[in-house]
Scaffold this motif. Sequence first.
Motif, PDB file in Angstrom:
ATOM      1  N   PRO A  32      -6.332  -4.834  -0.816  1.00  0.00           N
ATOM      2  CA  PRO A  32      -7.033  -3.983   0.179  1.00  0.00           C
ATOM      3  C   PRO A  32      -8.379  -4.269   0.637  1.00  0.00           C
ATOM      4  O   PRO A  32      -8.907  -4.620  -0.159  1.00  0.00           O
ATOM      5  CB  PRO A  32      -6.979  -2.498  -0.570  1.00  0.00           C
ATOM      6  CG  PRO A  32      -6.089  -2.603  -1.422  1.00  0.00           C
ATOM      7  CD  PRO A  32      -5.773  -3.650  -1.899  1.00  0.00           C
ATOM      8  N   THR A  78      -7.775  -0.099   3.385  1.00  0.00           N
ATOM      9  CA  THR A  78      -8.131   0.235   1.794  1.00  0.00           C
ATOM     10  C   THR A  78      -6.928   1.060   1.490  1.00  0.00           C
ATOM     11  O   THR A  78      -6.589   2.102   2.444  1.00  0.00           O
ATOM     12  CB  THR A  78      -9.418   1.075   1.893  1.00  0.00           C
ATOM     13  OG1 THR A  78     -10.391   0.340   2.438  1.00  0.00           O
ATOM     14  CG2 THR A  78      -9.582   1.449   0.396  1.00  0.00           C
ATOM     15  N   ALA A  80      -3.708   0.030   1.082  1.00  0.00           N
ATOM     16  CA  ALA A  80      -2.550  -0.383   1.331  1.00  0.00           C
ATOM     17  C   ALA A  80      -1.642  -1.225   0.186  1.00  0.00           C
ATOM     18  O   ALA A  80      -2.420  -1.795  -0.443  1.00  0.00           O
ATOM     19  CB  ALA A  80      -2.445  -1.258   2.550  1.00  0.00           C
ATOM     20  N   THR A  82      -0.906  -0.276  -2.682  1.00  0.00           N
ATOM     21  CA  THR A  82      -1.325  -0.127  -4.206  1.00  0.00           C
ATOM     22  C   THR A  82      -0.604   1.193  -4.590  1.00  0.00           C
ATOM     23  O   THR A  82      -0.575   1.425  -5.883  1.00  0.00           O
ATOM     24  CB  THR A  82      -3.003   0.144  -4.159  1.00  0.00           C
ATOM     25  OG1 THR A  82      -3.088   1.290  -3.551  1.00  0.00           O
ATOM     26  CG2 THR A  82      -3.555  -1.236  -3.558  1.00  0.00           C
TER      27      THR A  82
END
Length: 87
Positions: A32, A78, A80, A82
Amino acid sequence: MTARIDPMSPVPRYRQLAAILRNAIEAGAYPPGSRLPSEKTLTQTYGVARETASKAMDALAAEDLAVMVPGVGWHVPTGAGTGSPDA
């Protein structure tokens, strides 16, 4: 990335390229906040047309796995890939 586009596949090339990039994002190759390869780099690396690279990036954007930062390029947003909204 060592994956290749299969020109004989019934899957459109832009979808193949999007899948390659999606897998790389999910595997952490592009964490991210990191910058994704430019469309020019994708055309050179995978031997696809610029329109194909552009459609692949648009497909990733539709999945919230890529965001265009004007004047900078494509980035992984941020959180993405995960599974965590806080990442």
